[in-house]
Design a protein around this motif. Structure first.
Motif, PDB file in Angstrom:
ATOM      1  N   ALA A   8     -11.056   9.745   6.567  1.00 43.51           N
ATOM      2  CA  ALA A   8     -11.605   8.591   5.679  1.00 43.51           C
ATOM      3  C   ALA A   8     -11.332   8.922   4.235  1.00 43.51           C
ATOM      4  CB  ALA A   8     -13.157   8.286   5.778  1.00 43.51           C
ATOM      5  N   GLY A   9     -11.505  10.018   3.681  1.00 37.50           N
ATOM      6  CA  GLY A   9     -10.841  10.475   2.390  1.00 37.50           C
ATOM      7  C   GLY A   9      -9.486  10.227   2.132  1.00 37.50           C
ATOM      8  N   LYS A  10      -8.853  10.728   2.977  1.00 32.90           N
ATOM      9  CA  LYS A  10      -7.332  10.474   2.952  1.00 32.90           C
ATOM     10  C   LYS A  10      -6.946   9.154   2.655  1.00 32.90           C
ATOM     11  CE  LYS A  10      -3.055  11.997   2.878  1.00 32.90           C
ATOM     12  NZ  LYS A  10      -2.695  12.993   1.626  1.00 32.90           N
ATOM     13  N   TRP A  11      -7.406   8.369   3.669  1.00 30.91           N
ATOM     14  CA  TRP A  11      -7.109   6.804   3.908  1.00 30.91           C
ATOM     15  C   TRP A  11      -7.580   6.023   2.363  1.00 30.91           C
ATOM     16  CZ3 TRP A  11      -9.562   5.091   9.273  1.00 30.91           C
ATOM     17  CH2 TRP A  11      -8.531   5.438   9.989  1.00 30.91           C
ATOM     18  N   LYS A  12      -8.804   6.619   1.758  1.00 31.91           N
ATOM     19  CA  LYS A  12      -9.111   6.343   0.427  1.00 31.91           C
ATOM     20  C   LYS A  12      -8.239   6.603  -0.371  1.00 31.91           C
ATOM     21  CE  LYS A  12     -13.265   5.932  -2.846  1.00 31.91           C
ATOM     22  NZ  LYS A  12     -12.254   6.113  -4.051  1.00 31.91           N
ATOM     23  N   GLU A  13      -7.789   7.779  -0.421  1.00 33.01           N
ATOM     24  CA  GLU A  13      -6.668   8.162  -1.561  1.00 33.01           C
ATOM     25  C   GLU A  13      -5.446   7.380  -1.535  1.00 33.01           C
ATOM     26  OE1 GLU A  13      -5.534  12.172  -1.242  1.00 33.01           O
ATOM     27  OE2 GLU A  13      -7.735  12.973  -1.550  1.00 33.01           O
ATOM     28  N   GLU A  14      -4.901   6.994  -0.196  1.00 38.38           N
ATOM     29  CA  GLU A  14      -3.914   6.121   0.002  1.00 38.38           C
ATOM     30  C   GLU A  14      -3.920   4.782  -0.491  1.00 38.38           C
ATOM     31  OE1 GLU A  14      -0.751   6.709   1.029  1.00 38.38           O
ATOM     32  OE2 GLU A  14      -1.001   8.911   1.198  1.00 38.38           O
ATOM     33  N   ILE A  15      -5.288   4.311  -0.276  1.00 37.27           N
ATOM     34  CA  ILE A  15      -5.535   2.823  -0.696  1.00 37.27           C
ATOM     35  C   ILE A  15      -5.743   2.742  -2.160  1.00 37.27           C
ATOM     36  CG2 ILE A  15      -7.386   0.997  -0.725  1.00 37.27           C
ATOM     37  CD1 ILE A  15      -8.051   1.634   2.252  1.00 37.27           C
ATOM     38  N   ASP A  16      -6.266   3.706  -2.657  1.00 32.00           N
ATOM     39  CA  ASP A  16      -6.597   3.822  -4.314  1.00 32.00           C
ATOM     40  C   ASP A  16      -5.014   3.980  -4.876  1.00 32.00           C
ATOM     41  OD1 ASP A  16      -9.147   3.669  -4.022  1.00 32.00           O
ATOM     42  OD2 ASP A  16      -9.445   5.759  -4.444  1.00 32.00           O
ATOM     43  N   LEU A  17      -4.171   4.736  -4.435  1.00 28.79           N
ATOM     44  CA  LEU A  17      -2.645   4.904  -4.818  1.00 28.79           C
ATOM     45  C   LEU A  17      -2.066   3.625  -4.797  1.00 28.79           C
ATOM     46  CD1 LEU A  17      -0.525   6.606  -5.968  1.00 28.79           C
ATOM     47  CD2 LEU A  17      -0.166   7.320  -3.572  1.00 28.79           C
TER      48      LEU A  17
END
Length: 325
Positions: A8-17
């Motif tokens: 979930a944290g990885k997905w959030k990083e990708e979305i924020d990016l």
């Protein structure tokens, strides 16, 4: 549970990016649409300066051709005059440097065509109606072919001022060793974290040069004289995804300028050619030269040896604006 949180944290990083990149992209496109010029009717003086200089330079280029075509560029001349008339109608000063330089180029055009028995009465009437005076700084620059030894011994100021874009070349081929030396010298261009994310492609096949020229908009009338062409690209694989959206163009542009200077140092005549192309044109060039998808086009450069008679567009530089804070 820890695995799910990590994903979930990885997905959030990708979305924020993704959101950050889209915002930066949208902000730039919004500014570009707001401030860039369109046609010959502008919203502010700075746009008029760019438009008038653009059209004026197309006339200067035509005046500089060795095989002069009397009465050339009617559409471009009309665009230049229309932009200048709009500029005056909008209340801007005819004392501006770029306006006076444009008038000078138009007067040179009229004078040159008179040598061939062509009277430009309409053009004369239009510039008389808009007012203003010429500064004598537009038209053609004629000079002797530079001496290779003098170029290499010159100081920076003399070196920088002695380089001119050439649109006429001799029949003598440019040796590849000299091109390689220029490319090696340009490798000392500074870049973000010394990544050197650029490449120079040397095109020597005449048929390939012809095809590339057919997909570039600014070589009409002289592209057939190129002995070789260079293409400068920048590689997106060399740049950080989260904050270097435009860095490839910055590093690539700096490198391309140093390629031009290094060619001059090697006594090779050159002319930079824009790669602001239509989509189909870029696709054609990419396929023709087998470019990697990660490579973006920075600049095309036509090259050759200097002819016995050198003349080029004067391209007078505008007064420098320096703000000290």
């Amino acid at each position: 549970m820890k695995y799910i949180k990590r994903i979930a944290g990885k997905w959030k990083e990708e979305i924020d990016l993704y959101v950050a990149l889209r915002r930066k992209d949208k902000d730039y496109v919004k500014k570009f649409k707001k401030y860039s010029f369109w046609g010959n009717k502008c919203n502010e003086e700075k746009q008029y300066e760019a438009v008038i200089t653009r059209w004026q330079h197309t006339i200067e280029k035509g005046l500089s051709y060795i095989d002069y075509r009397p009465g050339f560029g009617k559409a471009n001349m009309d665009a230049l005059l229309t932009a200048m008339e709009n500029y005056v109608a909008d209340g801007y000063s005819t004392d501006a440097f770029f306006f006076k330089t444009a008038l000078s180029t138009i007067i040179s055009y009229i004078s040159r065509n008179k040598e061939y028995g062509i009277e430009e009465n309409e053009i004369e009437s239009r510039i008389k109606a808009m007012g203003g005076t010429s500064n004598g700084l537009g038209g053609v620059l004629r000079f002797s072919p530079p001496d290779e030894k003098d170029i290499r011994k010159s100081g920076y100021e003399e070196f920088a001022k002695s380089r001119h874009s050439m649109r006429h070349f001799s029949d003598e081929p440019v040796m590849l060793d000299r091109i390689k030396s220029a490319v090696q010298l340009a490798q000392y261009t500074p870049s973000a974290c010394n990544r050197q994310g650029w490449r120079t492609i040397v095109i020597s096949d005449k048929n390939m040069i012809k095809q590339v020229c057919s997909n570039q908009n600014g070589n009409r009338g002289f592209g057939q004289e190129f002995d070789k062409m260079l293409l400068v690209t920048a590689d997106l694989r060399c740049f950080n995804r989260d904050r270097e959206l435009f860095q490839a163009f910055i590093d690539g542009g700096m490198y391309a300028e140093n390629i031009l200077n290094a060619l001059h140092y090697e006594h090779i005549a050159s002319v930079p050619l824009s790669v602001s192309l239509q989509r189909k044109q870029e696709i054609n060039i990419r396929r023709l030269l087998h470019l990697h998808d990660a490579e973006i086009l920075i600049l095309l450069i036509g090259i050759g040896n200097y002819p016995d008679i050198c003349q080029t567009a004067r391209s007078e530089r505008h007064p420098v604006e320096i703000e000290i804070i």
